[in-house]
Structure formats: structure tokens, C-alpha cells
Enzyme design. Structure first.
Site, PDB file in Angstrom:
ATOM      1  N   TYR A  34     -14.834   7.793   3.927  1.00 51.84           N
ATOM      2  CA  TYR A  34     -16.294   8.050   4.421  1.00 51.84           C
ATOM      3  C   TYR A  34     -16.295   8.103   5.863  1.00 51.84           C
ATOM      4  O   TYR A  34     -17.478   7.842   6.472  1.00 51.84           O
ATOM      5  CB  TYR A  34     -17.065   6.834   3.681  1.00 51.84           C
ATOM      6  CG  TYR A  34     -17.059   6.460   2.373  1.00 51.84           C
ATOM      7  CD1 TYR A  34     -18.006   7.631   1.556  1.00 51.84           C
ATOM      8  CD2 TYR A  34     -16.223   5.896   1.645  1.00 51.84           C
ATOM      9  CE1 TYR A  34     -17.994   7.294   0.080  1.00 51.84           C
ATOM     10  CE2 TYR A  34     -15.943   5.814   0.239  1.00 51.84           C
ATOM     11  CZ  TYR A  34     -17.230   6.581  -0.463  1.00 51.84           C
ATOM     12  OH  TYR A  34     -16.929   6.331  -1.964  1.00 51.84           O
ATOM     13  N   ASP A  35     -15.185   8.131   6.595  1.00 52.94           N
ATOM     14  CA  ASP A  35     -15.365   8.054   7.964  1.00 52.94           C
ATOM     15  C   ASP A  35     -16.192   9.084   8.614  1.00 52.94           C
ATOM     16  O   ASP A  35     -16.893   8.890   9.485  1.00 52.94           O
ATOM     17  CB  ASP A  35     -13.948   8.312   8.674  1.00 52.94           C
ATOM     18  CG  ASP A  35     -13.102   6.870   8.806  1.00 52.94           C
ATOM     19  OD1 ASP A  35     -13.615   5.872   8.453  1.00 52.94           O
ATOM     20  OD2 ASP A  35     -11.563   7.007   9.021  1.00 52.94           O
ATOM     21  N   THR A  89       0.775  -1.176  -0.048  1.00 54.71           N
ATOM     22  CA  THR A  89       0.068  -0.056   0.130  1.00 54.71           C
ATOM     23  C   THR A  89       0.815   1.331   0.206  1.00 54.71           C
ATOM     24  O   THR A  89       2.019   1.363   0.640  1.00 54.71           O
ATOM     25  CB  THR A  89      -0.824   0.034   1.167  1.00 54.71           C
ATOM     26  OG1 THR A  89      -1.797   1.334   1.078  1.00 54.71           O
ATOM     27  CG2 THR A  89      -0.164   0.064   2.429  1.00 54.71           C
ATOM     28  N   LYS A 148      -3.872   4.320   5.536  1.00 56.47           N
ATOM     29  CA  LYS A 148      -4.146   3.063   5.483  1.00 56.47           C
ATOM     30  C   LYS A 148      -2.869   2.437   6.361  1.00 56.47           C
ATOM     31  O   LYS A 148      -3.081   1.545   7.375  1.00 56.47           O
ATOM     32  CB  LYS A 148      -4.132   2.232   4.137  1.00 56.47           C
ATOM     33  CG  LYS A 148      -5.722   2.349   3.809  1.00 56.47           C
ATOM     34  CD  LYS A 148      -5.674   1.371   2.686  1.00 56.47           C
ATOM     35  CE  LYS A 148      -6.952   1.339   2.168  1.00 56.47           C
ATOM     36  NZ  LYS A 148      -7.011   0.466   0.935  1.00 56.47           N
ATOM     37  N   ASP A 186      -7.451  -4.557   0.456  1.00 55.92           N
ATOM     38  CA  ASP A 186      -8.388  -3.739  -0.359  1.00 55.92           C
ATOM     39  C   ASP A 186      -9.484  -3.633   0.582  1.00 55.92           C
ATOM     40  O   ASP A 186     -10.167  -4.598   1.151  1.00 55.92           O
ATOM     41  CB  ASP A 186      -8.686  -4.386  -1.802  1.00 55.92           C
ATOM     42  CG  ASP A 186      -9.151  -3.202  -2.752  1.00 55.92           C
ATOM     43  OD1 ASP A 186      -8.529  -2.168  -2.526  1.00 55.92           O
ATOM     44  OD2 ASP A 186     -10.199  -3.448  -3.431  1.00 55.92           O
TER      45      ASP A 186
HETATM   46  P1  IMP Z   1      -8.608   1.173  -1.769  1.00 53.86           P
HETATM   47  O1  IMP Z   1      -7.534   2.009  -1.620  1.00 53.86           O
HETATM   48  O2  IMP Z   1      -8.759   0.708  -3.159  1.00 53.86           O
HETATM   49  O3  IMP Z   1      -8.702   0.074  -0.734  1.00 53.86           O
HETATM   50  O4  IMP Z   1      -9.902   2.050  -1.534  1.00 53.86           O
HETATM   51  C1  IMP Z   1     -10.451   2.033  -0.220  1.00 53.86           C
HETATM   52  C2  IMP Z   1     -11.486   2.889  -0.249  1.00 53.86           C
HETATM   53  O5  IMP Z   1     -12.469   2.746   0.693  1.00 53.86           O
HETATM   54  C3  IMP Z   1     -10.844   4.294   0.406  1.00 53.86           C
HETATM   55  O6  IMP Z   1     -10.423   5.210  -0.568  1.00 53.86           O
HETATM   56  C4  IMP Z   1     -12.036   5.047   1.086  1.00 53.86           C
HETATM   57  O7  IMP Z   1     -12.944   5.733   0.460  1.00 53.86           O
HETATM   58  C5  IMP Z   1     -13.092   3.585   1.475  1.00 53.86           C
HETATM   59  N1  IMP Z   1     -12.285   3.188   2.903  1.00 53.86           N
HETATM   60  C6  IMP Z   1     -11.884   2.051   3.170  1.00 53.86           C
HETATM   61  N2  IMP Z   1     -11.484   1.980   4.606  1.00 53.86           N
HETATM   62  C7  IMP Z   1     -12.129   3.040   4.996  1.00 53.86           C
HETATM   63  C8  IMP Z   1     -12.090   3.488   6.430  1.00 53.86           C
HETATM   64  O8  IMP Z   1     -11.463   2.932   7.172  1.00 53.86           O
HETATM   65  N3  IMP Z   1     -12.554   4.592   6.395  1.00 53.86           N
HETATM   66  C9  IMP Z   1     -13.316   5.420   5.475  1.00 53.86           C
HETATM   67  N4  IMP Z   1     -13.257   5.149   4.196  1.00 53.86           N
HETATM   68  C10 IMP Z   1     -12.484   3.757   4.029  1.00 53.86           C
END
Ligand code: IMP
Length: 196
Positions: free
Chosen positions: A151-152, A7, A12, A69
Site C-alpha cells: 500500500y506504499d 520471510t 520485506k 507480520d
Molecule cells: P505479510 O506478508 O503477511 O506480513 O503481509 C503484509 C502485507 O501488509 C503486505 O503484503 C502489504 O500489503 C502490507 N504491508 C506491510 N508492510 C508494508 C509496507 O511497508 N508498505 C506497504 N504495504 C505494507
């Protein structure tokens, strides 16, 4: 012990480092490893994307690698935005536009139930393993709080009155979808140390 995590998202990474350092694991993310390749998340599910990212890092380093993810799944939107959570309002990714689009799509909808889901993939020469974590909650009408990301500010976990963006990172890191998946990973690694 080092854990290589595919990542580059600093928020994250911060959460993963905090969660795994409690168990003496040292997370090395793409920035720590000086890898600046943008890994294309071309999968149609969280599992596929986690596998794509962990496989890339395993091939690149020839070591066991992990990736996660995550996404928000809203009941009334039949699981949307799901795997497309990060780019719900388009590219480039924008947390506040994504949240605005979500609130628009939920206007006048009474059922606000939703969940965050995380899938962690571990890819090694000996195989691929995955670990899933979920937290249920509801989407509120107006964003509240400044912690966290994504979206927290509109997600209130079940059993709480505050959003993830109002709760402390300590609490989020105890109850979140990511914490849940990490706990399963730690249990697995405790009995499968040879995979690292
Ligand atoms: P990824 O980086 O492709 O895993 O996208 C995950 C997306 O899901 C993030 O950009 C957020 O929009 C949403 N997301 C995942 N985990 C969280 C969290 O812990 N809080 C708020 N949004 C989250």
C-alpha cells in the site's frame, strides 16, 4: 551475527537487511536458508502470525528465529485490512488489486487516518518475545510513486507530503513501522545477546 528471519518476501527482506546491517546483524531469510516451505499464516492477529512463522523456523533449524507480520489498519474501516492486508482482494496476493479495493472502500469517506503496524516475534529455547512498531499517516485518493511495495503508493506518513512509494528507501527505513519494531528488537538484543 546471523539472524534467521522467516520471510520469503524479497521486498520485506531487503528492508530488514538494510535496517539490521547498520547494527552488524546479518539477516538470513528463507531463500538464503534454502527453505521453500510456504508457512501458512493462519493466525487471527499479527502477533499470532509472527509467532507461527518464527516458531516454524526455530523448530526447523533448532536455533533462535525471528519473523515479522505487518498490516495496514485504517481507522474508518475499524482496523481493516489489518492481518488480512496481503490478501485483502483475495488469493493470489496482488498489491494493486488490494489498493484498488481499499480506495473503493474509502470512497466518499472523509476520515483517511491509518497506520501501518509491524510485529516481530523472536522465538528461542528460552522463550518468545515480541516487538511492535507503528507509523501513523493517511490514505490518499490516487496512488503515487514507484518505490516500496503493498500500500506504499497510497500511504502518506504524518509529517510528510510524499507517499512511502515516493520517499527514498533511506527515509522509509528511518521512520517506518518496521524500522520502529527493529529498533526495539536491537535494543533488546543488545542486553540479551545470550538468546542468539
Ligand atoms: P505479510 O506478508 O503477511 O506480513 O503481509 C503484509 C502485507 O501488509 C503486505 O503484503 C502489504 O500489503 C502490507 N504491508 C506491510 N508492510 C508494508 C509496507 O511497508 N508498505 C506497504 N504495504 C505494507
Amino acid at each position: 551475527m546471523d539472524l534467521l528471519f522467516a520471510t520469503g518476501n524479497p521486498k520485506k527482506s531487503e528492508e530488514l537487511k538494510a535496517l539490521l546491517s547498520l547494527h552488524d546483524y546479518n539477516v538470513l531469510d528463507l531463500n538464503d536458508l534454502h527453505i521453500d516451505t510456504e508457512i501458512e499464516e493462519s493466525g487471527k492477529t499479527l502477533h499470532e502470525n509472527a509467532n507461527i512463522k518464527a516458531t516454524f523456523l526455530c523448530d526447523y533449524t533448532q536455533k533462535t528465529a525471528l519473523a515479522e507480520d505487518s498490516g495496514l489498519e485504517v481507522d474508518a474501516l475499524f482496523g481493516e485490512p489489518g492481518v488480512y492486508s496481503a490478501r485483502y482482494a483475495g488469493i493470489p496476493k496482488n498489491d494493486s488489486l488490494n489498493t484498488q479495493k481499499l480506495l473503493q472502500n474509502l470512497q466518499n469517506i472523509e476520515n483517511r487516518a491509518a497506520q501501518f503496524r509491524t510485529v516481530i516475534a523472536l522465538v528461542s529455547q528460552k522463550g518468545t518475545f515480541s516487538f511492535e512498531g507503528i507509523i501513523r499517516g493517511k490514505i490518499i485518493d490516487t496512488p503515487r510513486g514507484i518505490n516500496g511495495f503493498g500500500y506504499d503508493p497510497v500511504f502518506v506518513p504524518d509529517g510528510y507530503d510524499q507517499t512511502f512509494a515516493e520517499l527514498s528507501s533511506d527515509i522509509k527505513n528511518k521512520i517506518s513501522h518496521r524500522a520502529n519494531a527493529v529498533q526495539k528488537l536491537i535494543t533488546f538484543l543488545t542486553i540479551n545477546k545470550h538468546l542468539l
